[in-house]
Design a protein around this motif. Structure first.
Motif, PDB file in Angstrom:
ATOM      1  N   ALA A   1       0.841  -1.198   0.000  1.00  0.00           N
ATOM      2  CA  ALA A   1       0.000   0.000   0.000  1.00  0.00           C
ATOM      3  C   ALA A   1       0.872   1.241   0.000  1.00  0.00           C
ATOM      4  CB  ALA A   1      -0.906  -0.008   1.232  1.00  0.00           C
ATOM      5  N   ALA A   2       0.470   2.240  -0.750  1.00  0.00           N
ATOM      6  CA  ALA A   2       1.197   3.511  -0.754  1.00  0.00           C
ATOM      7  C   ALA A   2       0.957   4.233   0.562  1.00  0.00           C
ATOM      8  CB  ALA A   2       0.729   4.369  -1.920  1.00  0.00           C
ATOM      9  N   GLY A   3       1.872   5.129   0.881  1.00  0.00           N
ATOM     10  CA  GLY A   3       1.686   5.943   2.064  1.00  0.00           C
ATOM     11  C   GLY A   3       0.487   6.868   1.902  1.00  0.00           C
ATOM     12  N   ARG A   4       0.097   7.525   2.988  1.00  0.00           N
ATOM     13  CA  ARG A   4      -1.062   8.427   2.938  1.00  0.00           C
ATOM     14  C   ARG A   4      -0.841   9.501   1.883  1.00  0.00           C
ATOM     15  NH1 ARG A   4       0.212  13.304   4.963  1.00  0.00           N
ATOM     16  NH2 ARG A   4       2.056  13.465   6.309  1.00  0.00           N
ATOM     17  N   ALA A   5      -1.921  10.017   1.361  1.00  0.00           N
ATOM     18  CA  ALA A   5      -1.844  11.135   0.429  1.00  0.00           C
ATOM     19  C   ALA A   5      -1.295  12.335   1.187  1.00  0.00           C
ATOM     20  CB  ALA A   5      -3.219  11.438  -0.148  1.00  0.00           C
ATOM     21  N   ALA A   6      -0.125  12.796   0.783  1.00  0.00           N
ATOM     22  CA  ALA A   6       0.566  13.860   1.524  1.00  0.00           C
ATOM     23  C   ALA A   6       0.261  15.241   0.985  1.00  0.00           C
ATOM     24  CB  ALA A   6       2.069  13.602   1.510  1.00  0.00           C
ATOM     25  N   GLY A   7      -0.507  15.319  -0.104  1.00  0.00           N
ATOM     26  CA  GLY A   7      -0.932  16.617  -0.601  1.00  0.00           C
ATOM     27  C   GLY A   7       0.079  17.276  -1.514  1.00  0.00           C
ATOM     28  N   ALA A   8      -0.167  18.560  -1.772  1.00  0.00           N
ATOM     29  CA  ALA A   8       0.636  19.320  -2.727  1.00  0.00           C
ATOM     30  C   ALA A   8       2.014  19.639  -2.160  1.00  0.00           C
ATOM     31  CB  ALA A   8      -0.080  20.611  -3.097  1.00  0.00           C
ATOM     32  N   TYR A   9       2.983  19.687  -3.061  1.00  0.00           N
ATOM     33  CA  TYR A   9       4.324  20.136  -2.699  1.00  0.00           C
ATOM     34  C   TYR A   9       5.014  20.654  -3.951  1.00  0.00           C
ATOM     35  CZ  TYR A   9       8.870  20.571  -0.548  1.00  0.00           C
ATOM     36  OH  TYR A   9      10.047  21.087  -0.065  1.00  0.00           O
ATOM     37  N   GLY A  10       5.499  21.898  -3.915  1.00  0.00           N
ATOM     38  CA  GLY A  10       6.186  22.470  -5.060  1.00  0.00           C
ATOM     39  C   GLY A  10       5.297  22.446  -6.286  1.00  0.00           C
ATOM     40  N   PRO A  11       5.732  21.823  -7.380  1.00  0.00           N
ATOM     41  CA  PRO A  11       4.954  21.819  -8.618  1.00  0.00           C
ATOM     42  C   PRO A  11       3.838  20.773  -8.632  1.00  0.00           C
ATOM     43  CG  PRO A  11       6.983  20.620  -8.953  1.00  0.00           C
ATOM     44  CD  PRO A  11       7.053  21.185  -7.556  1.00  0.00           C
ATOM     45  N   PHE A  12       3.771  19.925  -7.596  1.00  0.00           N
ATOM     46  CA  PHE A  12       2.852  18.794  -7.618  1.00  0.00           C
ATOM     47  C   PHE A  12       1.598  19.067  -6.785  1.00  0.00           C
ATOM     48  CE2 PHE A  12       7.234  17.029  -7.875  1.00  0.00           C
ATOM     49  CZ  PHE A  12       7.196  16.698  -9.219  1.00  0.00           C
ATOM     50  N   ARG A  13       0.482  18.495  -7.233  1.00  0.00           N
ATOM     51  CA  ARG A  13      -0.779  18.658  -6.517  1.00  0.00           C
ATOM     52  C   ARG A  13      -1.047  17.502  -5.562  1.00  0.00           C
ATOM     53  NH1 ARG A  13      -5.415  20.490 -10.646  1.00  0.00           N
ATOM     54  NH2 ARG A  13      -6.415  21.038  -8.650  1.00  0.00           N
ATOM     55  N   GLN A  14      -0.370  16.385  -5.772  1.00  0.00           N
ATOM     56  CA  GLN A  14      -0.528  15.245  -4.883  1.00  0.00           C
ATOM     57  C   GLN A  14       0.774  14.460  -4.823  1.00  0.00           C
ATOM     58  OE1 GLN A  14      -1.652  14.034  -2.131  1.00  0.00           O
ATOM     59  NE2 GLN A  14      -3.789  14.050  -2.883  1.00  0.00           N
ATOM     60  N   THR A  15       1.097  13.941  -3.653  1.00  0.00           N
ATOM     61  CA  THR A  15       2.332  13.183  -3.440  1.00  0.00           C
ATOM     62  C   THR A  15       2.072  12.062  -2.435  1.00  0.00           C
ATOM     63  OG1 THR A  15       2.979  14.775  -1.730  1.00  0.00           O
ATOM     64  CG2 THR A  15       3.934  15.084  -3.925  1.00  0.00           C
ATOM     65  N   SER A  16       2.934  11.060  -2.468  1.00  0.00           N
ATOM     66  CA  SER A  16       2.797   9.947  -1.525  1.00  0.00           C
ATOM     67  C   SER A  16       4.142   9.250  -1.380  1.00  0.00           C
ATOM     68  CB  SER A  16       1.752   8.954  -2.035  1.00  0.00           C
ATOM     69  OG  SER A  16       1.558   7.911  -1.104  1.00  0.00           O
ATOM     70  N   ARG A  17       4.435   8.793  -0.177  1.00  0.00           N
ATOM     71  CA  ARG A  17       5.680   8.060   0.072  1.00  0.00           C
ATOM     72  C   ARG A  17       5.485   6.570  -0.234  1.00  0.00           C
ATOM     73  NH1 ARG A  17       9.690  10.428   2.775  1.00  0.00           N
ATOM     74  NH2 ARG A  17      10.329   8.639   4.031  1.00  0.00           N
TER      75      ARG A  17
ATOM     76  N   CYS B   1      15.816  12.118  -5.014  1.00  0.00           N
ATOM     77  CA  CYS B   1      14.466  12.041  -4.474  1.00  0.00           C
ATOM     78  C   CYS B   1      14.025  13.447  -4.072  1.00  0.00           C
ATOM     79  CB  CYS B   1      14.392  11.073  -3.297  1.00  0.00           C
ATOM     80  SG  CYS B   1      12.690  10.650  -2.854  1.00  0.00           S
ATOM     81  N   ASN B   2      13.819  14.274  -5.088  1.00  0.00           N
ATOM     82  CA  ASN B   2      13.442  15.672  -4.927  1.00  0.00           C
ATOM     83  C   ASN B   2      12.526  16.036  -6.099  1.00  0.00           C
ATOM     84  OD1 ASN B   2      15.179  16.544  -7.228  1.00  0.00           O
ATOM     85  ND2 ASN B   2      16.854  15.979  -5.841  1.00  0.00           N
ATOM     86  N   PRO B   3      11.857  17.172  -6.061  1.00  0.00           N
ATOM     87  CA  PRO B   3      10.898  17.487  -7.138  1.00  0.00           C
ATOM     88  C   PRO B   3      11.496  17.497  -8.534  1.00  0.00           C
ATOM     89  CG  PRO B   3      10.487  18.892  -5.255  1.00  0.00           C
ATOM     90  CD  PRO B   3      11.752  18.137  -4.951  1.00  0.00           C
ATOM     91  N   TRP B   4      12.773  17.807  -8.670  1.00  0.00           N
ATOM     92  CA  TRP B   4      13.395  17.898  -9.985  1.00  0.00           C
ATOM     93  C   TRP B   4      13.891  16.539 -10.489  1.00  0.00           C
ATOM     94  CZ3 TRP B   4      13.852  20.949  -5.805  1.00  0.00           C
ATOM     95  CH2 TRP B   4      13.352  22.260  -5.922  1.00  0.00           C
ATOM     96  N   GLY B   5      13.953  15.557  -9.597  1.00  0.00           N
ATOM     97  CA  GLY B   5      14.382  14.217  -9.998  1.00  0.00           C
ATOM     98  C   GLY B   5      15.830  14.149 -10.429  1.00  0.00           C
ATOM     99  N   THR B   6      16.663  15.007  -9.896  1.00  0.00           N
ATOM    100  CA  THR B   6      18.071  15.040 -10.287  1.00  0.00           C
ATOM    101  C   THR B   6      18.971  14.916  -9.073  1.00  0.00           C
ATOM    102  OG1 THR B   6      19.768  16.299 -11.479  1.00  0.00           O
ATOM    103  CG2 THR B   6      18.208  17.568 -10.170  1.00  0.00           C
ATOM    104  N   ALA B   7      20.088  14.241  -9.243  1.00  0.00           N
ATOM    105  CA  ALA B   7      21.110  14.215  -8.204  1.00  0.00           C
ATOM    106  C   ALA B   7      21.861  15.534  -8.221  1.00  0.00           C
ATOM    107  CB  ALA B   7      22.070  13.048  -8.426  1.00  0.00           C
ATOM    108  N   MET B   8      22.409  15.925  -7.104  1.00  0.00           N
ATOM    109  CA  MET B   8      23.016  17.234  -6.943  1.00  0.00           C
ATOM    110  C   MET B   8      24.535  17.184  -6.868  1.00  0.00           C
ATOM    111  SD  MET B   8      20.455  19.425  -6.749  1.00  0.00           S
ATOM    112  CE  MET B   8      18.661  19.393  -6.511  1.00  0.00           C
TER     113      MET B   8
END
Length: 815
Positions: free
Chosen positions: A65-81, A476-483
């Motif tokens: 099962a996916a984690g709880r709906a964590a809501g909007a963050y940055g450019p996204f309207r829905q996220t989940s762990r 594991c960040n909104p841009w999906g890129t390593a830093m």
């Protein structure tokens, strides 16, 4: 540029753009670590479950099962762990959820192998003086003093360039040096020796990380040439006159190739339009002192005269800091940007803790003055206002403290972590770090504070927050890129950083950590930023924060030397943990087994007392539990105990050494100070093993031992490894090891009932409960203790079995 290509192709062929994504740690995951990805959606969809797929076979190997709906963050309207920590099988995998599929990643004990050494490449590339990457020298004419009492040339060539400019600061260089020294001290097995001290090919018998740390130390010695002479900075922002390779520096300061060297006055400085707000010298003096003190410990057995010099300078720098309390900020010039450090007691605490002994009283006083690093939990701060971004002094002092003093320091760390967690728990990325300039530097530093807290307290409540910070850096960040430039090799990493090496010469800057995302409103108000190309991350920018892989953005994409050095410590910790197969390692010793498994090790020690052995043996036989016993040579040679020892061996229990004469290996107050030589240690251990052999014990199968007094350091662990021995010890916080106390010891005394309740409280209150815990019980105690805890062994084992635990011998713990 991969995302830019996708955008172009989508527009050209009228392909629908993706609506959801899965963000992962592109480096991969260790089998026994937290393993979490984040699902992101630009609609308002919710996610019910996710799947882990074997990339080779296409078979779904894990569904959850996916984690709880964590809501909007940055450019996204829905996220989940997406938490797949319980899956531990090695291999190549990808995640799929909703309409998204992640990149392929590894689960392996070797995913972090060599990463700390890889990032050392950037440190070597930043070297001033002789640069091994360029095989050329630069800035050999530094420099002329400013603000100081003298006007003569100050020879300070060496050290590292700070970032993509060529300025040099004690502020950042000392922090980098300390972390490199600490990385070697804490994780010596991680680092290799493939280069000479000058950075060119060919080993020299010293780990490359220690060579690099010494490069920093040598420069710090030059910047502190006399007990009453201390310099803080080389050059100023007149340096910022276009991109160039280091050796091409020209006459920016009106003195030929010489650059200004700023003397520490304790007063505001700035030769041009802007000035800093300096109030003293202690922030710089404390940094000098802590590096010199740690260097003394590590070089004492390698270069004794050099160590003696460092020892003297550590004390002198500390005294200068005590005489001139306050902050010594870096000096601005034509622009208003400088390192606005406003704290100094943390630097003096670290210095005092590093020197130990009589300085520890000062260290505790300084610790009380800044219990929590002020930015923790805040939404913003000025540039480098609270630096270094965490307080290593608390950890160093905690290693030398016990009881209430240690608990207080851990409470300081916990309060800071809780402040960040209060914000981080509200979003799927567990992001509680403010998006200020150098946010990546704050991120890796904070992850280390979480790591130190977990290691020193035994409390793993915040392990997912700690891991989330690490995962953020690697994708594991909104841009999906390593830093980190070039890490991982086949990942989405910076390709167009703000660096002269890449921009002018297309040289790779392997291992460099870039500044990281900033608040969008900060980005919009910075001076002189202009993107040079189309933004390949445009669809992931937001009103919250931006990140650009673009040479024109010095705010998010400029690599920094100090951030990279701190990352090296964090990577070494991760590699060491992966090598340790999920064990908790303290000073090279195993202090907890795999905390994902409901297994416990019962260990027993003895030196002069052993009256409880017959009872212990009977209980273990009745309960059909195997234990591990560690006795000194004194114990094995005592005729009163030899028959019970032989019976233990016959019954299949593990027997190991505990030192022959129950030696104290290192100082109680200054753990890095050895009280025995390697020759004494080896001879004593061999004598212990010899007495075991005389009782018929096959010592060829003996690979683990508990140090006498349960007190050791990394040097002892290294000497042990050379003898084929792995240190194990009790898990801190369980309390069973207090069974040696007796009423006459006052507040230190713990009754058997109190000890039993302490073990139960650990099981009740810790997230991992008693999983993997090593419980230590003494085989006998002083006659003044009438309440023998070993008499409660049957009750303890019944309780542990009721909770579902099985029992393991420690001879299975060799790493």
């Amino acid at each position: 540029m991969k995302k830019l290509l996708l955008l172009v192709l989508s527009a050209f062929f009228s392909l629908p753009l993706l609506a959801d994504w899965i963000r992962i740690n592109q480096l991969g995951y260790a089998p026994h670590s937290c393993k979490v990805a984040v699902w992101c959606n630009k609609e308002q969809d919710t996610l019910k479950y996710f799947e882990l797929v074997n990339a080779r076979t296409g078979q779904v190997v894990f569904k959850h099962a996916a984690g709880r709906a964590a809501g909007a963050y940055g450019p996204f309207r829905q996220t989940s762990r997406l938490d797949f920590s319980s899956f531990t099988k090695t291999g190549q995998y990808y995640l799929q959820a909703g309409g998204a599929k992640s990149p392929v990643f590894s689960i392996s004990d070797t995913v972090y192998k060599g990463t700390a050494d890889f990032c050392l490449r950037y440190m070597r590339q930043q070297r001033n003086g002789f640069n091994p990457f360029l095989k050329d020298s630069c800035h050999t004419h530094d420099g002329f003093p400013v603000y100081g009492p003298d006007s003569v040339f100050v020879p300070v060539s060496g050290g590292w360039h700070d970032a993509s400019d060529y300025l040099q600061y004690v502020t950042t260089s000392a922090n980098a040096t300390w972390h490199l020294l600490a990385a070697y001290r804490d994780f010596p097995k991680v680092f290799t020796d493939s280069l000479q001290a000058n950075g060119l090919s060919g080993n020299n018998g010293i780990a490359d990380v220690l060579d690099e740390a010494k490069w920093g130390l040598d420069w710090l010695v030059k910047m502190n040439p006399q007990d009453d002479r201390m310099y803080n900075q080389v050059g100023d922002d007149r340096d910022h006159q276009g991109m160039r390779i280091p050796r091409q520096d020209t006459n920016f300061y009106g003195r030929g190739l010489e650059r200004p060297v700023y003397f520490c006055t304790g007063a505001p400085q700035g030769l041009l339009k802007y000035k800093n707000r300096s109030t003293g010298i202690a922030s710089t003096a404390g940094k000098f002192s802590s590096c010199f003190a740690l260097g003394t410990q590590l070089f004492a057995g390698l270069q004794s005269s050099y160590a003696a010099t460092l020892r003297h300078k550590a004390k002198a720098a500390y005294e200068l800091g005590m005489q001139h309390p306050g902050v010594c900020q870096t000096a601005p010039g034509r622009s208003p940007y400088f390192y606005e450090e406003d704290n100094w007691t943390d630097d003096m605490e670290l210095a005092a803790a590093s020197m130990g002994g009589p300085y520890l009283t000062d260290a505790r006083t300084f610790a009380r003055q800044e219990p929590v690093t002020p930015w923790l939990g805040q939404d913003t701060a000025r540039h480098y206002q609270w630096y270094p971004f965490i307080n290593p002094g608390h950890a160093e002092l905690a290693r030398l403290s016990k009881g209430a003093q240690r608990d207080t320091l851990m409470r300081y760390y916990k309060e800071g972590i809780e402040r960040v967690w209060h914000k981080a728990s509200q979003n799927a990325f567990y992001r509680g770090i403010p998006f200020i300039w150098c946010s990546n530097n704050l991120t890796v530093a904070f992850a280390i504070q979480c790591y130190w807290y977990r290691q020193l307290s035994g409390d793993d409540t915040y392990i997912q927050l700690e891991q989330a910070c690490f995962d953020w850096i690697f994708g594991c960040n909104p841009w999906g890129t390593a830093m980190v430039y070039g890490l991982p090799q086949h990942g989405d990493t910076p390709a167009d950083p703000h660096s002269s090496f890449t921009h002018l010469k297309q040289y790779p800057i392997d291992g460099g950590l870039v500044d990281g995302p900033v608040y969008t409103n900060i980005f919009r108000n910075l001076i002189g930023i202009q993107l040079q190309e189309a933004d390949e991350y445009a669809e992931f920018q937001s009103d919250l924060a931006v990140y650009h892989d673009d040479y024109g953005d010095y705010s998010t994409n400029e690599p920094t030397m100090d951030g990279t050095a701190v990352l090296i410590y964090l990577l070494a910790a991760q590699e060491n943990a992966a090598m340790s197969k999920g064990y908790t390692i303290t000073q090279g010793g195993i202090t907890r087994m795999d905390s994902s498994r409901k297994e416990i090790a019962l260990v027993f020690t003895g030196d002069e007392f052993g009256e409880g052995l017959p009872h212990i043996n009977n209980v273990l036989q009745q309960q059909q539990v195997k234990g591990s016993f560690f006795f000194t040579g004194n114990f094995y040679g005592n005729t009163r105990f030899q028959q019970p020892v032989k019976q233990l061996y016959a019954n299949g229990h593990y027997l190991g050494p505990h030192s022959d004469k129950h030696l104290l290996y290192c100082d109680w107050q200054q753990r890095d100070s050895l009280l025995v030589s390697q020759q004494q240690f080896t001879a004593d251990m061999q004598a212990n093993l010899s007495k075991m052999q005389q009782l018929g014990i096959d010592t060829a199968k003996v690979h683990t031992y508990i140090p006498p007094y349960e007190w050791w350091n990394n040097s002892i662990a290294a000497w042990s490894a050379k003898m084929g021995l792995q240190i194990v010890c009790f898990t801190p916080g369980t309390g069973s090891n207090a069974d040696y106390t007796y009423p006459q010891m006052g507040a230190s005394y713990k009754s058997s009932e109190a000890i039993l309740q302490s073990v139960k409280a650990f099981e009740r209150n810790r997230p991992a409960k008693l999983n993997g815990v090593i419980l230590l019980i003494h085989a006998g105690t002083d006659a003044r203790r009438k309440d023998k805890f070993y008499l409660q062994l049957n009750t303890l084992i019944r309780y542990l079995k009721q909770q579902g635990y099985s029992f393991k011998k420690v001879d299975e713990l060799v790493i």
